[in-house]
Design an enzyme around this catalytic site. Structure first.
Site, PDB file in Angstrom:
ATOM      1  N   LEU A   1      -7.172  57.228  15.439  1.00  0.00           N
ATOM      2  CA  LEU A   1      -8.306  57.002  14.473  1.00  0.00           C
ATOM      3  C   LEU A   1      -9.187  58.026  15.867  1.00  0.00           C
ATOM      4  O   LEU A   1      -9.839  57.780  16.301  1.00  0.00           O
ATOM      5  CB  LEU A   1      -9.140  56.418  13.999  1.00  0.00           C
ATOM      6  CG  LEU A   1      -8.458  54.370  13.500  1.00  0.00           C
ATOM      7  CD1 LEU A   1      -9.636  53.675  12.811  1.00  0.00           C
ATOM      8  CD2 LEU A   1      -8.071  55.408  12.285  1.00  0.00           C
TER       9      LEU A   1
ATOM     10  N   GLY B   1      -8.641  47.967  19.535  1.00  0.00           N
ATOM     11  CA  GLY B   1     -10.288  49.682  19.477  1.00  0.00           C
ATOM     12  C   GLY B   1      -9.895  49.522  18.793  1.00  0.00           C
ATOM     13  O   GLY B   1     -10.349  49.285  16.705  1.00  0.00           O
ATOM     14  N   ASP B   2      -9.946  51.102  18.012  1.00  0.00           N
ATOM     15  CA  ASP B   2      -8.992  52.064  17.044  1.00  0.00           C
ATOM     16  C   ASP B   2      -7.509  52.539  16.895  1.00  0.00           C
ATOM     17  O   ASP B   2      -7.173  53.594  16.337  1.00  0.00           O
ATOM     18  CB  ASP B   2     -10.005  53.188  16.740  1.00  0.00           C
ATOM     19  CG  ASP B   2      -9.661  53.763  18.205  1.00  0.00           C
ATOM     20  OD1 ASP B   2      -9.509  53.600  18.943  1.00  0.00           O
ATOM     21  OD2 ASP B   2      -9.857  55.346  17.812  1.00  0.00           O
ATOM     22  N   GLU B   3      -6.741  51.363  17.586  1.00  0.00           N
ATOM     23  CA  GLU B   3      -5.218  51.672  17.779  1.00  0.00           C
ATOM     24  C   GLU B   3      -4.482  50.385  16.937  1.00  0.00           C
ATOM     25  O   GLU B   3      -4.575  49.740  16.598  1.00  0.00           O
ATOM     26  CB  GLU B   3      -4.726  51.426  19.615  1.00  0.00           C
ATOM     27  CG  GLU B   3      -5.607  52.604  19.711  1.00  0.00           C
ATOM     28  CD  GLU B   3      -4.620  52.201  21.613  1.00  0.00           C
ATOM     29  OE1 GLU B   3      -4.572  51.197  22.179  1.00  0.00           O
ATOM     30  OE2 GLU B   3      -4.664  54.059  21.734  1.00  0.00           O
TER      31      GLU B   3
END
Length: 249
Positions: A112, A153-155
């Site tokens: 993201l 995280g954002d993965e």
């Protein structure tokens, strides 16, 4: 003689009375013992039934706790998606099936863009809401047969078992890019956040879990750098103050 006969009859009658009382007492005692034994047996059966029921409930609770523990160990607590551990195990099984059947398998790696700015400016509550939204958008766009996981995280990672190459996966990437384009929270404008997607295909880009994930991760960074060079990526945005939306817990 009459007196002797009378005494004899009296003695016989007394003996019969004693025997009758003994028999009656024995019968009464037997009945008492019988009912006491029956009551004790019934009590034992009730206690056994209660113990079996309690044991069954305990076993069911232990099974439920074990299943919950196993699920928590294999799923992300925030989004409910499978986690990295679950992904590696599932992808290993999927690769074995792809080898046997000789079919392709596609791995998509998502990052993201602009997420750190949301966290820094609006706090982790807004960041958590963005991650939940990302998971929801992924699940809503991908098929039920596709596997979606959050690495941390954002993965995120999606595994497509039967994507037709080349047009199938590319068309899906375009559709996912559009899905992630609308504002994530009311304080963001369209384009304040985006998504970078990398693709790796079995067996061309890798034949193991590690090589496929590494290839998809590398492709994602290439896509991110390409977007930044072209000016379509998120190099930095100015965000307004975020207030929890009514639908946010």
């Amino acid at each position: 003689m009459a007196l002797l006969r009378y005494k004899l009859f009296s003695l016989i009658a007394e003996r019969r009375a004693v025997r009758t009382r003994f028999v009656d007492q024995s019968r009464s005692m037997f009945h008492q013992l019988y009912f006491l034994g029956g009551g004790a047996a019934l009590l034992v059966l009730v206690l056994v039934a209660v113990a079996v029921r309690a044991l069954s409930i305990s076993i069911a609770q232990l099974d439920a706790a074990q299943r919950a523990e196993e699920r928590n160990a294999m799923h992300d607590a925030l989004t409910g998606l499978p986690n990295r551990r679950y992904l590696r195990e599932w992808l290993g099984t999927a690769l074995a099936g792809a080898r046997r059947s000789g079919r392709q398998l596609c791995v998509l790696y998502f990052d993201l863009d602009g997420f750190k700015g949301v966290n820094d400016r609006f706090g982790h509550e807004a960041g958590d809401y963005v991650l939940e939204t990302a998971a929801s958008r992924l699940q809503g766009t991908l098929r039920a047969s596709d596997f979606v996981a959050r690495l941390g995280g954002d993965e995120f990672v999606a595994v497509l078992l039967d994507a037709k190459e080349p047009p199938g996966a590319e068309a899906l990437i375009d559709r996912l890019t559009e899905t992630f384009r609308p504002p994530w929270i009311p304080e963001l404008n369209e384009g304040d956040m985006s998504v970078s997607i990398g693709k790796a295909v079995y067996p061309q880009d890798g034949t193991t879990v590690d090589t496929l994930l590494a290839a998809a991760d590398h492709a994602m960074y290439v896509a991110k750098e390409r977007a930044l060079r072209s000016g379509t990526g998120i190099a930095g945005s100015v965000f307004r103050r975020w207030r929890p939306h009514p639908c946010v817990r």
